[in-house]
Scaffold this active site. Structure first.
Site, PDB file in Angstrom:
ATOM      1  N   GLU A  95       0.831  -1.210   0.000  1.00 26.23           N
ATOM      2  CA  GLU A  95       0.000   0.000   0.000  1.00 26.23           C
ATOM      3  C   GLU A  95       0.864   1.259   0.000  1.00 26.23           C
ATOM      4  O   GLU A  95       0.570   2.240   0.690  1.00 26.23           O
ATOM      5  CB  GLU A  95      -0.975  -0.038   1.185  1.00 26.23           C
ATOM      6  CG  GLU A  95      -1.800  -1.308   1.199  1.00 26.23           C
ATOM      7  CD  GLU A  95      -2.877  -1.344   2.294  1.00 26.23           C
ATOM      8  OE1 GLU A  95      -2.871  -0.472   3.178  1.00 26.23           O
ATOM      9  OE2 GLU A  95      -3.735  -2.247   2.224  1.00 26.23           O
ATOM     10  N   GLU A 150      -5.341  -9.097  -0.281  1.00 29.05           N
ATOM     11  CA  GLU A 150      -5.790  -9.177   1.115  1.00 29.05           C
ATOM     12  C   GLU A 150      -7.300  -9.010   1.168  1.00 29.05           C
ATOM     13  O   GLU A 150      -7.844  -8.091   0.545  1.00 29.05           O
ATOM     14  CB  GLU A 150      -5.187  -8.044   1.981  1.00 29.05           C
ATOM     15  CG  GLU A 150      -3.702  -8.151   2.217  1.00 29.05           C
ATOM     16  CD  GLU A 150      -3.148  -6.992   3.063  1.00 29.05           C
ATOM     17  OE1 GLU A 150      -3.936  -6.271   3.708  1.00 29.05           O
ATOM     18  OE2 GLU A 150      -1.926  -6.823   3.061  1.00 29.05           O
TER      19      GLU A 150
END
Ligand SMILES: *[C@@H]1O[C@H](CO)[C@@H](O)[C@H](O)[C@H]1NC(C)=O
Ligand SMILES: *[C@@H]1O[C@H](CO)[C@@H](O)[C@H](O)[C@H]1NC(C)=O
Ligand SMILES: *[C@@H]1O[C@H](CO)[C@@H](O)[C@H](O)[C@H]1NC(C)=O
Ligand SMILES: *[C@@H]1O[C@H](CO)[C@@H](O)[C@H](O)[C@H]1NC(C)=O
Ligand SMILES: *[C@@H]1O[C@H](CO)[C@@H](O)[C@H](O)[C@H]1NC(C)=O
Ligand SMILES: *[C@@H]1O[C@H](CO)[C@@H](O)[C@H](O)[C@H]1NC(C)=O
Length: 502
Positions: free
Chosen positions: A124, A271
């Site tokens: 991220e 995820e």
């Protein structure tokens, strides 16, 4: 070509619900698992791998390239995604030699015994450490070139997991775009993925979409539960119906890519999960919800279909995560995403189910028979008449005034009748076909007080908040996010991209 190997048609699974992994012959959408290691009583790498094996895990993602784990994963057949962590990224982005070192030390050294198939570059990065963002695509390029140099570029793909935050307004999916301040980087990023036949890594958390949505979305939508047609979520621009927030998130990524004129880059969800415990201000982090979410997520992924806009591209997904990580900072929920105790037993053990989806066989998990979306109306009607007539299905519940009359649609009434017939007649050879208008699904179509035959759950009295608004929701991902601090950078794109064309 890795992604093509991820996507084929045939699959076979052995599921221990909710910890059910795929014993796959390396084809079809897969369900993998993330292995975070920030816990006090982390078992030895060897024991971790024993746990993975005992649950038939076929794909794992590591957040780094831990040498004990990589050694323990050798000769297991488990496919491994390794990670460049955010601290390493800057050096690798600046210096090609650092990338070559990284690849030699963390990939070349373990292949082929340990089946490393992907490198996730950072975690991220664009939303958590924007100052490093300009180096992201450089780092990916340097790693790719190091793989080319060692002839591993077809075997090992390079990409970078993004949080949903990079998409400013993910709903409705058709109008989603990446944060415009990131256009340049996203353009280069997607160009890289396209040139190297890699895939888009998305961290998709309906848990955050729901909890930050201020009640806009019903929780059933986040949990993959069926919604009554009046409450279903339809993208008014495309008329596509979104049966789950997960699907909408994945589609938001596809539409955001399309807005930058990219297509054909598959999304892999790196995820997704649901916390089983939270603080007093996190009432939705419960074992029950976690179990429902994870169970339904797995069914969703293994049904092999893509999101509504890309029905042919299955959504392979890594569940977050293997163990609870008590050392992670933040609210209580941050520490409680695990599927297993460290002794290898399931975190939610109530519902042990074995499913063999390939044969449509379930021993405890019921398969329901429902009318296919978009099935021909006259064929549906014929099927309904047959089921309630010669088929002897019990059709009382769909008569006016009865619990399953609403929604008053052919699709919904046919589903009820088909399912009733199927549940009664299955053991004596009854099939879920009805002229090709019916299909089986593990998802319980019961809603409100309308309970489908074979359903084990009592839905009576459950009230679903009507969906009145359809406004912006910005799910935050796990971990630190620093929004709005992004600075756009210009990278001498063409030179760089030309370097990658090999
Ligand atoms: C590694 O994974 C790839 C991709 O699924 C597969 O084609 C290959 O056979 C695997 N290699 C080994 C040694 O298991
Ligand atoms: C960024 O790209 C979008 C399309 O995804 C476009 O609509 C927008 O104008 C671009 N913004 C900037 C600042 O370039
Ligand atoms: C995408 O392609 C269309 C048609 O070729 C073009 O008009 C548009 O400007 C392009 N958009 C971007 C963001 O490159
Ligand atoms: C698979 O799941 C999607 C999304 O829930 C659904 O639209 C589709 O009908 C399912 N397909 C099958 C074959 O069950
Ligand atoms: C495994 O660990 C959990 C949590 O500590 C415990 O409740 C359970 O009894 C243990 N199971 C076995 C078989 O040791
Ligand atoms: C269905 O699954 C059960 C449990 O895995 C298995 O014992 C049984 O043989 C299967 N039945 C068929 C028809 O495949």
């Amino acid at each position: 070509m890795i992604w093509e190997q991820m996507l084929p048609m045939k699959w076979r699974i052995l599921i221990f619900l909710p910890l059910l992994f795929i014993s796959s012959d390396a084809s079809g959408a897969f369900v993998g698992i993330n292995i975070g290691m920030e816990l006090t009583d982390l078992p030895s790498a060897k024991d971790v791998v024993e746990i993975l094996k005992s649950h038939h895990v076929t794909h794992v993602r590591l957040y780094d390239a831990d040498r004990h784990m990589l050694n323990a994963l050798a000769n297991t057949g488990i496919e491994v995604m390794v990670g460049v962590n955010n601290e390493e990224l800057l050096g690798i982005g600046k210096y090609p030699a650092a990338a070559a070192d990284w690849v030699n030390k963390n990939v070349v050294a373990y292949l082929p015994e340990t089946n490393i198939t992907a490198i996730a570059v950072g975690s991220e990065v664009l939303t958590t450490i924007p100052r490093v963002a300009p180096y992201l695509v450089w780092a990916m390029g340097h790693l790719h070139r190091a793989l080319v140099a060692t002839n591993l570029n077809f075997q090992v793909k390079v990409s970078s997991p993004h949080a949903m935050d990079i998409i400013e307004r993910p709903f409705p999916p058709s109008t989603a775009t990446f944060n415009p301040k990131m256009n340049t980087t996203m353009y280069l990023f997607l160009q890289f993925l396209k040139n190297t036949k890699s895939f888009f890594m998305l961290n998709a958390y309906p848990y955050y979409g729901y909890t930050t949505g201020n009640g806009i979305f019903p929780i059933d939508y986040a949990l993959f539960k069926p919604l009554a047609p009046s409450k279903q979520i339809v993208d008014s621009n495309t008329a596509l119906r979104y049966s789950s927030m997960f699907d909408a998130m994945v589609d938001a990524a596809y539409y955001s890519m399309e807005a930058l004129n990219f297509s054909g880059i598959p999304v892999v969800v790196t995820e997704s999960g649901w916390p089983s415990l939270g603080g007093s201000n996190e009432p939705d982090a419960t074992t029950e919800n976690a179990e429902i979410y994870v169970t339904n997520l797995i069914h969703r992924v293994l049904n092999n279909s893509g999101p509504p806009s890309q029905p042919q591209i299955p959504i392979s997904t890594y569940i977050y995560e293997l163990f609870n990580e008590d050392k992670r900072p933040g609210p209580l929920s941050e520490k409680n995403w695990g599927l297993f105790h460290t002794n290898g037993t399931a975190m939610y053990s109530q519902n042990l189910i074995t499913l063999d989806m390939e044969e449509g066989n379930s021993s405890d998990g019921v398969l329901f028979c429902v009318a296919k979306q978009g099935a021909d109306e006259s064929a549906l009607e014929a099927g309904l008449n047959w089921a309630c007539g010669p088929g002897k299905a019990s059709c009382g519940a769909i008569q006016e005034g009865q619990p399953c009359y609403q929604p008053n649609s052919l699709q919904s009434h046919a589903s009820y009748a088909f399912n009733d017939y199927y549940q009664r007649m299955r053991s004596s050879g009854g099939t879920c076909d009805f002229g090709g208008t019916a299909m089986t699904t593990p998802m319980d179509p019961s809603h409100g007080s309308c309970i489908f035959t074979g359903s084990s759950s009592s839905h009576s009295g459950r009230v679903i908040t009507p969906l009145t608004a359809y406004g912006p929701v910005s799910p935050t991902s796990r971990g630190l996010t620093l929004q709005n601090s992004w600075i756009a950078f210009y990278i001498p794109a063409m030179v760089f991209l030309l370097q990658l064309q090999q």
